[in-house]
Write a protein that holds these residues in place. Structure first.
Motif, PDB file in Angstrom:
ATOM      1  N   ASP A  44      -3.738  74.622  41.203  1.00  0.00           N
ATOM      2  CA  ASP A  44      -4.556  75.829  41.326  1.00  0.00           C
ATOM      3  C   ASP A  44      -4.308  76.557  42.642  1.00  0.00           C
ATOM      4  O   ASP A  44      -4.302  77.797  42.701  1.00  0.00           O
ATOM      5  CB  ASP A  44      -6.043  75.467  41.215  1.00  0.00           C
ATOM      6  N   PHE A  45      -4.087  75.776  43.714  1.00  0.00           N
ATOM      7  CA  PHE A  45      -3.837  76.364  45.024  1.00  0.00           C
ATOM      8  C   PHE A  45      -2.554  77.201  45.003  1.00  0.00           C
ATOM      9  O   PHE A  45      -2.522  78.351  45.449  1.00  0.00           O
ATOM     10  CB  PHE A  45      -3.731  75.260  46.075  1.00  0.00           C
ATOM     11  N   PHE A  46      -1.483  76.637  44.456  1.00  0.00           N
ATOM     12  CA  PHE A  46      -0.217  77.370  44.397  1.00  0.00           C
ATOM     13  C   PHE A  46      -0.265  78.506  43.377  1.00  0.00           C
ATOM     14  O   PHE A  46       0.410  79.521  43.544  1.00  0.00           O
ATOM     15  CB  PHE A  46       0.928  76.410  44.073  1.00  0.00           C
ATOM     16  N   ARG A  47      -1.086  78.335  42.358  1.00  0.00           N
ATOM     17  CA  ARG A  47      -1.245  79.418  41.386  1.00  0.00           C
ATOM     18  C   ARG A  47      -1.857  80.652  42.064  1.00  0.00           C
ATOM     19  O   ARG A  47      -1.431  81.786  41.813  1.00  0.00           O
ATOM     20  CB  ARG A  47      -2.147  78.937  40.250  1.00  0.00           C
ATOM     21  N   LYS A  48      -2.842  80.424  42.930  1.00  0.00           N
ATOM     22  CA  LYS A  48      -3.460  81.540  43.657  1.00  0.00           C
ATOM     23  C   LYS A  48      -2.463  82.216  44.594  1.00  0.00           C
ATOM     24  O   LYS A  48      -2.462  83.438  44.746  1.00  0.00           O
ATOM     25  CB  LYS A  48      -4.665  81.024  44.446  1.00  0.00           C
TER      26      LYS A  48
END
Length: 489
Positions: free
Chosen positions: A27-31
């Motif tokens: 989720d962090f890298f998706r953001k």
């Protein structure tokens, strides 16, 4: 109470922790990669947000092929499961034209009435021709047919109460009735493992809710005594009404309610008993009349009796049975009766016909045979699973048999491997159960033959060895004992 082995609990926590950490990492890298994309919310807050959304995206969708499997035949002992494929890593599943003929260990078809029946089915077809598929009206308008009136009399006589009222949905029976029975100034004392419909009904009532330890009468008495002594919050006035809510058979545990002890305690403290017999009515007792008959409890001591028609009767809907005064009150005040479309006439006819078969009114002994078969099948299957070393919850005579899985990786593994071997099982995990207590829930039917059960046991044993869910040592079979005896001699 389930006692989890230390290493099992540790490995389960570690597995969930790993899944959570990798999900947050993704989720962090998706953001980061999506920060420049224009938002399509146009000022609206995200409608799906928080840990629930995270759980669905990062955990549930990875194994969603194990849930909601469509079928294309009656839910009999064997049924046809539609095969599905995914081209986007399980985010969406598409049905194919292929079907698998599987042994059904997941449906609530306890007495086998969900399939075509020689007595019920012709009468259901005739009622469809006469009344159509729906009344298209509420009970207080044009939705009460002669079948509805006959059904309510039939149900009241069957469960041993003066009167009954029926609804089109079992879940709504609990969630809509409890707010009518009790409100502000009342006290609901609920078993800690009661069904979600009871939980939501209790919350919607506005009354004070207290929980007692699952199926523990001694703790129920302690909670009752303490809260009667304290009275209502802040004012300490006496409670207007106290209702104790329990289930006949707990759907996720397969345990029978300790009803005789609970009834005695409620008598002592002048509390009403609300008994949910969704999984027990029709399935247990000498003549299928549920846990009251099985455990020797007078139905007069249970003020509110609730049950559903979706399990033993092969239909849909639910009922409340009680005194004539109670049922009249519900007919004038319950939203599910006043505003919801009445139960479908063919569904009502199915219930009436199946009750007649159970009681032998059809002129045959098939009802008694079905009751004997479900009891024999259930006790045989439970005994064999325990001998194999599985951790099986529940009591004898209960057709619900949870097999503990615990670890999240074992949920899809067990389900998929069983399906490969043409055995369809239901796996249950959080939020339907506590996080650590994932399980496979086996439902036995009177429609299962001994050969069906033996095949199921062979498959489950093989998959159990493969997945590693035999948490207890297996009992040696007769051949092993004989071989050991020969060696000793």
């Amino acid at each position: 109470m389930i006692t989890i082995p230390y290493l099992t609990a540790l490995s389960t926590y570690f597995s969930y922790g790993l899944l959570f950490a990798f999900g947050q990492f993704r989720d962090f890298f998706r953001k980061i990669f999506d920060w420049w994309n224009a938002s399509n919310l146009q000022g609206y807050a995200p409608i799906c947000l928080g840990l629930e959304d995270f759980y669905i995206r990062r955990l549930y969708l990875r194994i969603q092929d194990c849930f909601g499997r469509p079928i294309c035949s009656p839910p009999d002992a064997w049924f046809d499961v539609v095969e599905r494929v995914s081209n986007d890593n399980n985010k969406t599943l598409n049905g194919t034209t292929k079907v698998s003929r599987c042994l059904n260990l997941g449906s609530y078809n306890y007495l086998g009435f969900a399939a075509s029946d020689e007595y019920c089915t012709p009468r259901v077809i005739e009622s469809l021709k006469r009344f159509s598929a729906s009344t298209c009206s509420t009970r207080v308008d044009g939705g009460t047919t002669t079948l509805h009136s006959e059904l309510e009399v039939c149900v009241a006589n069957f469960v041993g109460k003066p009167a009954a009222i029926v609804f089109g949905m079992g879940y709504v029976t609990n969630s809509a009735i409890l707010p009518v029975l009790i409100g502000k100034g009342g006290l609901i004392i609920s078993d800690s493992l009661n069904h979600n419909s009871i939980v939501n009904g209790a919350r919607g009532s506005g009354s004070t809710i207290r929980i007692f330890q699952h199926n523990t009468p001694s703790h129920l008495e302690k909670v009752l005594r303490e809260h009667i002594a304290e009275g209502q919050p802040r004012t300490h006035r006496p409670w207007k009404k106290i209702i104790v809510v329990v289930e006949g058979i707990y759907s996720m545990e397969g345990e029978l309610c300790q009803l005789p002890e609970i009834v005695e305690i409620c008598k002592k403290y002048k509390a009403y008993v609300y008994l949910d017999e969704a999984h027990s009515i029709g399935a247990v007792g000498r003549s299928g009349r549920g846990v009251c008959e099985l455990l020797g409890v007078d139905t007069a001591d249970v003020e509110i009796m609730m049950g559903t028609f979706t399990k033993s009767f092969g239909s849909c809907g639910g009922y409340i049975a009680g005194s004539k005064e109670l049922i009249e009150y519900l007919k004038y005040n319950c939203p599910a009766h006043l505003y919801a479309t009445s139960i479908s006439p063919p569904a009502a006819q199915q219930i009436i016909s199946s009750i007649k078969v159970i009681l032998g009114v059809d002129g045959s002994s098939r009802g008694a045979q079905k009751l004997a078969q479900i009891r024999e099948n259930s006790n045989f299957f439970r005994s064999e699973l325990q001998k194999m070393g599985f951790e099986v919850l529940g009591d004898n005579d209960s057709p619900v048999m949870p097999i503990m899985l615990y670890n999240p990786a074992k949920i899809p593994a067990f389900s998929r491997e069983c399906l490969k071997r043409k055995v369809a099982v239901v796996t249950v995990a959080f939020p339907a159960t506590p996080l650590l207590l994932a399980r496979a829930r086996i439902c036995i039917s009177a429609a299962h033959s001994r050969d069906d059960l033996i095949k199921a046991l062979e498959v489950i044993s093989e998959v159990g060895d493969l997945v590693g869910i035999k948490y207890f040592p297996a009992e040696p079979n007769k051949e092993q004992l004989e071989a050991n005896r020969v060696k000793l001699e």
